[in-house]
Design an enzyme around this catalytic site. Structure first.
Site, PDB file in Angstrom:
ATOM      1  CE  LYS A 197      36.065  50.991  41.600  1.00  0.00           C
ATOM      2  NZ  LYS A 197      34.963  50.614  42.476  1.00  0.00           N
TER       3      LYS A 197
HETATM    4  N1  PMP Z   1      29.826  47.532  40.841  1.00  0.00           N
HETATM    5  C1  PMP Z   1      30.305  48.446  41.690  1.00  0.00           C
HETATM    6  C2  PMP Z   1      29.419  49.533  42.159  1.00  0.00           C
HETATM    7  C3  PMP Z   1      31.632  48.361  42.138  1.00  0.00           C
HETATM    8  O1  PMP Z   1      32.110  49.242  43.000  1.00  0.00           O
HETATM    9  C4  PMP Z   1      32.444  47.301  41.691  1.00  0.00           C
HETATM   10  C5  PMP Z   1      33.863  47.184  42.182  1.00  0.00           C
HETATM   11  N2  PMP Z   1      34.749  47.926  41.395  1.00  0.00           N
HETATM   12  C6  PMP Z   1      31.903  46.378  40.784  1.00  0.00           C
HETATM   13  C7  PMP Z   1      30.592  46.523  40.378  1.00  0.00           C
HETATM   14  C8  PMP Z   1      32.748  45.259  40.228  1.00  0.00           C
HETATM   15  O2  PMP Z   1      33.670  45.763  39.315  1.00  0.00           O
HETATM   16  P1  PMP Z   1      35.079  45.047  39.075  1.00  0.00           P
HETATM   17  O3  PMP Z   1      34.775  43.640  38.728  1.00  0.00           O
HETATM   18  O4  PMP Z   1      35.683  45.800  37.950  1.00  0.00           O
HETATM   19  O5  PMP Z   1      35.845  45.174  40.328  1.00  0.00           O
END
Ligand code: PMP
Length: 317
Positions: free
Chosen positions: A160
């Protein structure tokens, strides 16, 4: 959607005041997007403010940094205390938490390793439902993006990282320019990937489908939560590559994410999903998900991390 400043932000081990949490314009990250970050939510539960799946988010932060060989010297336990401190010291209950690590000053060549210092910040602030309270209730209108999702052939999608979100910005700004709330991207092979900041699920004939990690998605923690909730509810979940047109014939479609929580989708490319209302499986999953925070769903996996004072020294610069 403005951010309401809080009193403190955690920087490299100390709490400092919100206005002092600045960086120099010649920091590597400003030019090349060389950061990794997380987004978590704290909820005001009957047991008091509680951070959802804190260790899972911090583990992903560590993974994101490792992929980019970012040598930050921070431990999970230090960052856990930092997340607690920014909620506790700012007197927050329902809040969004943003841990962030990046290459700062030192060099402007592309390779920051060993040249730029790594900075670490954790901020927290109040944040309304990302795709709107009304969207959570009634569903949102989305489109398939003309921008492909970046693939692991060129960007390590499981990390991320800040720079990856230029692709995400293209997807969401295009969608909103055309009057939609969000865009869904497909990968280079034409199969469905995810939203610009959400994972995607669809339902057909009582079975839930979601793209696998190999479909250039972030390994979402809410995605995992929904899979476990579905398992408890004895609803089958199949992870498989999904052709774009599955979106047009699904009975239900929904997004998941820390910011988006569980948001129903009521149309895709102006085709109605079901009868344009959140479907029964989406509603059941939403109910179980939000039940974790109002006490109606048992926390069987130890996902709720109650916020306590860690007697943090408040250092104001
Ligand atoms: N995909 C992307 C590209 C994201 O930025 C996020 C947000 N973090 C998610 C999926 C969802 O991830 P999470 O459930 O861990 O927040």
């Amino acid at each position: 959607m403005g951010i309401k400043p809080t009193q403190f932000i955690w920087r490299n081990g100390k709490l400092i005041s919100w206005k002092d949490a600045t960086l120099h314009v010649m920091s590597h990250v400003v030019h090349y997007g060389s950061s990794v970050f997380e987004g978590l939510r704290a909820y005001d539960t009957p047991q008091g403010p509680t951070i959802f799946r804190l260790d899972d988010h911090l583990r992903r932060l560590m993974d994101s940094a490792k992929i980019y060989r970012m040598d930050h010297g921070r431990s999970i336990s230090e960052l856990r205390d930092a997340c607690h401190a920014v909620i506790w010291e700012n007197r927050l209950t329902n809040a969004y938490i943003r841990p962030l690590m990046f290459f700062g000053e030192g060099a402007l060549g592309l390779n920051p390793l060993g040249k730029c210092q790594v900075e670490c910040f954790v901020a927290a602030f109040e944040w309304a439902p990302y795709l709107g309270a009304e969207g959570l209730e009634n569903g949102i209108d989305v489109c398939v993006s003309s921008w492909n999702r970046t693939t692991s052939a060129s960007i390590p999608v499981l990390s991320k990282a800040g720079g990856h979100y230029l692709n995400a910005q293209l997807i969401v700004t295009e969608a909103q320019r055309h009057g939609y709330v969000e865009g869904i991207s497909v990968g280079a092979d034409g199969t469905i990937s995810e939203g610009s900041g959400e994972n995607l699920f669809l339902v057909r004939d009582g079975i839930i489908y979601t793209p696998p990690l190999a479909s250039s998605i972030l390994s979402g923690i809410t995605r995992d939560t929904v899979c476990r909730i579905a398992e408890q509810l004895e609803i089958r979940v199949i992870e498989q590559k999904l052709p774009r047109e599955m979106l047009y014939i699904a009975d239900e479609v929904f997004f998941t994410g820390t910011a988006a929580e569980v948001t129903p989708i009521r149309s895709v490319d102006q085709l109605p999903v079901g009868d344009r209302k959140p479907g029964p499986i989406t509603k059941r999953i939403q109910q179980e998900f939000f039940g974790l925070f109002n006490g109606t769903t048992e926390d069987r996996y130890g996902w709720l991390d109650r916020v306590e004072s860690k007697q943090q020294q408040v250092h104001l610069s």
